[in-house]
Design an enzyme around this catalytic site. Structure first.
Site, mmCIF file in Angstrom:
data_model
loop_
_atom_site.group_PDB
_atom_site.id
_atom_site.type_symbol
_atom_site.label_atom_id
_atom_site.label_comp_id
_atom_site.label_asym_id
_atom_site.label_seq_id
_atom_site.Cartn_x
_atom_site.Cartn_y
_atom_site.Cartn_z
ATOM 1 N N ALA A 1 0.798 -1.227 0.000
ATOM 2 C CA ALA A 1 0.000 0.000 0.000
ATOM 3 C C ALA A 1 0.832 1.278 0.000
ATOM 4 O O ALA A 1 0.281 2.363 0.162
ATOM 5 C CB ALA A 1 -0.937 -0.016 1.203
ATOM 6 N N ASN B 1 1.715 -3.632 7.670
ATOM 7 C CA ASN B 1 2.639 -4.572 7.021
ATOM 8 C C ASN B 1 3.616 -3.802 6.139
ATOM 9 O O ASN B 1 4.751 -4.233 5.916
ATOM 10 C CB ASN B 1 1.861 -5.581 6.171
ATOM 11 C CG ASN B 1 1.197 -6.634 7.025
ATOM 12 O OD1 ASN B 1 1.857 -7.528 7.532
ATOM 13 N ND2 ASN B 1 -0.105 -6.500 7.234
ATOM 14 N N HIS C 1 -0.238 7.053 3.749
ATOM 15 C CA HIS C 1 1.100 6.620 4.190
ATOM 16 C C HIS C 1 2.141 7.605 3.658
ATOM 17 O O HIS C 1 2.179 7.872 2.452
ATOM 18 C CB HIS C 1 1.447 5.229 3.632
ATOM 19 C CG HIS C 1 0.489 4.150 4.020
ATOM 20 N ND1 HIS C 1 0.423 3.624 5.294
ATOM 21 C CD2 HIS C 1 -0.445 3.489 3.306
ATOM 22 C CE1 HIS C 1 -0.500 2.678 5.342
ATOM 23 N NE2 HIS C 1 -1.050 2.589 4.148
HETATM 24 N N1 LIG Z 1 1.816 -5.759 2.303
HETATM 25 C C1 LIG Z 1 0.893 -4.797 2.373
HETATM 26 O O1 LIG Z 1 1.137 -3.651 2.015
HETATM 27 C C2 LIG Z 1 -0.448 -5.108 2.883
HETATM 28 C C3 LIG Z 1 -0.716 -6.310 3.490
HETATM 29 N N2 LIG Z 1 -1.952 -6.596 3.943
HETATM 30 C C4 LIG Z 1 -2.121 -7.898 4.586
HETATM 31 O O2 LIG Z 1 -2.449 -8.840 3.579
HETATM 32 C C5 LIG Z 1 -3.266 -9.881 4.139
HETATM 33 C C6 LIG Z 1 -4.548 -10.028 3.314
HETATM 34 O O3 LIG Z 1 -5.271 -8.809 3.355
HETATM 35 P P1 LIG Z 1 -6.839 -8.771 3.018
HETATM 36 O O4 LIG Z 1 -7.109 -9.548 1.794
HETATM 37 O O5 LIG Z 1 -7.259 -7.368 3.106
HETATM 38 O O6 LIG Z 1 -7.410 -9.568 4.296
HETATM 39 P P2 LIG Z 1 -8.867 -10.189 4.502
HETATM 40 O O7 LIG Z 1 -9.101 -10.204 5.975
HETATM 41 O O8 LIG Z 1 -9.848 -9.510 3.630
HETATM 42 O O9 LIG Z 1 -8.696 -11.700 3.982
HETATM 43 C C7 LIG Z 1 -7.845 -12.631 4.596
HETATM 44 C C8 LIG Z 1 -8.485 -14.007 4.474
HETATM 45 O O10 LIG Z 1 -7.521 -14.994 4.844
HETATM 46 C C9 LIG Z 1 -8.112 -15.866 5.816
HETATM 47 N N3 LIG Z 1 -7.067 -16.394 6.693
HETATM 48 C C10 LIG Z 1 -6.468 -15.788 7.742
HETATM 49 N N4 LIG Z 1 -5.531 -16.594 8.283
HETATM 50 C C11 LIG Z 1 -5.568 -17.752 7.564
HETATM 51 C C12 LIG Z 1 -4.832 -18.976 7.636
HETATM 52 N N5 LIG Z 1 -3.901 -19.183 8.575
HETATM 53 N N6 LIG Z 1 -5.119 -19.955 6.741
HETATM 54 C C13 LIG Z 1 -6.061 -19.759 5.793
HETATM 55 N N7 LIG Z 1 -6.788 -18.627 5.674
HETATM 56 C C14 LIG Z 1 -6.540 -17.627 6.549
HETATM 57 C C15 LIG Z 1 -9.103 -14.977 6.549
HETATM 58 O O11 LIG Z 1 -10.054 -15.760 7.219
HETATM 59 P P3 LIG Z 1 -10.653 -15.190 8.625
HETATM 60 O O12 LIG Z 1 -11.397 -13.945 8.269
HETATM 61 O O13 LIG Z 1 -11.486 -16.328 9.082
HETATM 62 O O14 LIG Z 1 -9.466 -14.924 9.495
HETATM 63 C C16 LIG Z 1 -9.695 -14.183 5.386
HETATM 64 O O15 LIG Z 1 -10.692 -14.915 4.711
HETATM 65 C C17 LIG Z 1 -3.529 -9.453 5.595
HETATM 66 O O16 LIG Z 1 -2.619 -10.091 6.464
HETATM 67 C C18 LIG Z 1 -3.279 -7.960 5.570
HETATM 68 O O17 LIG Z 1 -2.917 -7.451 6.836
HETATM 69 C C19 LIG Z 1 -2.988 -5.741 3.763
HETATM 70 C C20 LIG Z 1 -2.775 -4.521 3.170
HETATM 71 C C21 LIG Z 1 -1.492 -4.087 2.730
HETATM 72 O O1 LIG Z 2 -3.502 -1.266 3.144
HETATM 73 C C1 LIG Z 2 -2.900 -0.417 3.831
HETATM 74 O O2 LIG Z 2 -3.138 0.808 3.782
HETATM 75 C C2 LIG Z 2 -1.783 -0.842 4.718
HETATM 76 C C3 LIG Z 2 -2.039 -2.045 5.488
HETATM 77 O O3 LIG Z 2 -3.151 -2.390 5.834
HETATM 78 C C4 LIG Z 2 -0.868 -2.854 5.866
HETATM 79 O O4 LIG Z 2 0.260 -2.482 5.502
HETATM 80 O O5 LIG Z 2 -1.058 -3.868 6.550
#
Ligand SMILES: NC(=O)C1=CN([C@@H]2O[C@H](COP(=O)(O)OP(=O)(O)OC[C@H]3O[C@@H](n4cnc5c(N)ncnc54)[C@H](OP(=O)(O)O)[C@@H]3O)[C@@H](O)[C@H]2O)C=CC1
Ligand SMILES: O=C([O-])CC(=O)C(=O)O
Length: 271
Positions: free
Chosen positions: A124, A192, A222
């Site tokens: 992001a 993250n 950000h």
């Molecule tokens: N690198 C970056 O810049 C960013 C990273 N992220 C991260 O990316 C990831 C995905 O984001 P997003 O799609 O928005 O998240 P969501 O919450 O929309 O989707 C995540 C899905 O993964 C499932 N899940 C969680 N843990 C497990 C596991 N151990 N095994 C299988 N399934 C699992 C969740 O189920 P349940 O709801 O039941 O837990 C949910 O259905 C998150 O960790 C988020 O923090 C997000 C934004 C920016």
């Molecule tokens: O999507 C964003 O703005 C940032 C975020 O959640 C992450 O880094 O985990």
């Protein structure tokens, strides 16, 4: 064609599936997995052309070329080592898990031993390219300031532990200030990006992070400031949050889609 398996069928996983389904990404969407089977089935049923299988994680890891983790930091801890042991390339979205030095070194060692690639999309933020370039010489400081609407910070361990009442916040409020190593534990689903910045730059202890709740905002903002031998740069992005998951910005999903296209392309652009 590259066989892709996605673990985590929420906002980012869903957007990647749609990008493969509509031809934005030229790859085979082979398998999906999630802690909730109904989420997998619902997502698969919403696709027009692809018909990925719903698989248990172990089966998925044996069946695909590239595993995409778009689930949670816990998933990184348990699934990514297995994926690398199976010889799979892995794209990691929940990058904050790599603040754990032991896990980080294990993943890097496994990737090397098994000749696998680990991909960390920019997520992001904007400016990972600049940090990558700057890191070829000395970087003296990196600071991330994240501002989110209070609704985008619900459920963060830091908020719960301190009993912060997000719905009562009336003006811009600093919730956290400290190293990236602490920030990603305090806000595992919010910064993250701090981990990706740390990996690209000067590490988790020297990267400084501030998290601010601002009820006047409708976007996730950000800002990154980097100083080093190259000079200084400042980036700022005002991200539209996902309507499904307000913690996550749309740009994070787009960056995973773009990284996939970069992997598939013979032309590599940017650092
Ligand atoms: N690198 C970056 O810049 C960013 C990273 N992220 C991260 O990316 C990831 C995905 O984001 P997003 O799609 O928005 O998240 P969501 O919450 O929309 O989707 C995540 C899905 O993964 C499932 N899940 C969680 N843990 C497990 C596991 N151990 N095994 C299988 N399934 C699992 C969740 O189920 P349940 O709801 O039941 O837990 C949910 O259905 C998150 O960790 C988020 O923090 C997000 C934004 C920016
Ligand atoms: O999507 C964003 O703005 C940032 C975020 O959640 C992450 O880094 O985990």
């Amino acid at each position: 064609m590259l066989k892709i398996g996605i673990i985590g069928c929420g906002f980012i996983g869903g957007q990647i599936c749609r990008a493969i389904d509509d031809g934005t990404i030229n790859a085979e969407l082979y398998a999906l997995s999630d802690s909730s089977e109904s989420k997998v089935l619902e997502l698969a049923a919403s696709l027009k052309k692809c018909s990925p299988a719903c698989m248990k994680i172990e089966e998925l890891l044996r069946s695909v070329d590239l595993v995409i983790e778009s689930a949670s930091q816990n998933a990184v801890r348990f699934i990514v080592p297995q994926a690398l042991e199976e010889g799979r390339d892995v794209m990691v979205l929940s990058v904050g898990a790599l603040a754990d030095e032991e896990l980080r070194e294990r993943l890097f060692r496994l990737a090397k031993q098994n000749n696998c690639k680990l991909y960390f999309p920019s997520g992001a933020v904007v400016g990972i390219d600049g940090i990558n370039s700057a890191s070829a010489a000395e970087i003296s400081s990196v600071t991330l300031t994240t501002r989110k609407p209070p609704s985008g910070l619900i459920g963060a361990p830091h908020v719960t532990a301190l009993g912060i009442e997000l719905d009562k916040i009336e003006k811009e409020t600093l919730l956290f200030e400290g190293p990236a190593s602490d920030a990603v534990k305090a806000f595992p689903a919010n910064v993250n990006v701090a981990a990706t910045i740390s990996l690209a730059g000067i590490g988790f202890e020297r990267t400084k992070v501030r998290v601010i709740a601002d009820p006047a905002l409708s976007r996730n903002v950000h800002e990154i400031t980097v100083e080093g031998k190259f000079g200084k740069f400042f980036t700022r992005v005002e991200n539209l949050p996902s309507p499904e998951n307000p913690k996550t910005s749309y740009l994070a999903a787009l960056s995973a889609i773009s990284t996939l296209n970069k992997i598939l392309s013979p032309v590599q652009l940017g650092t």
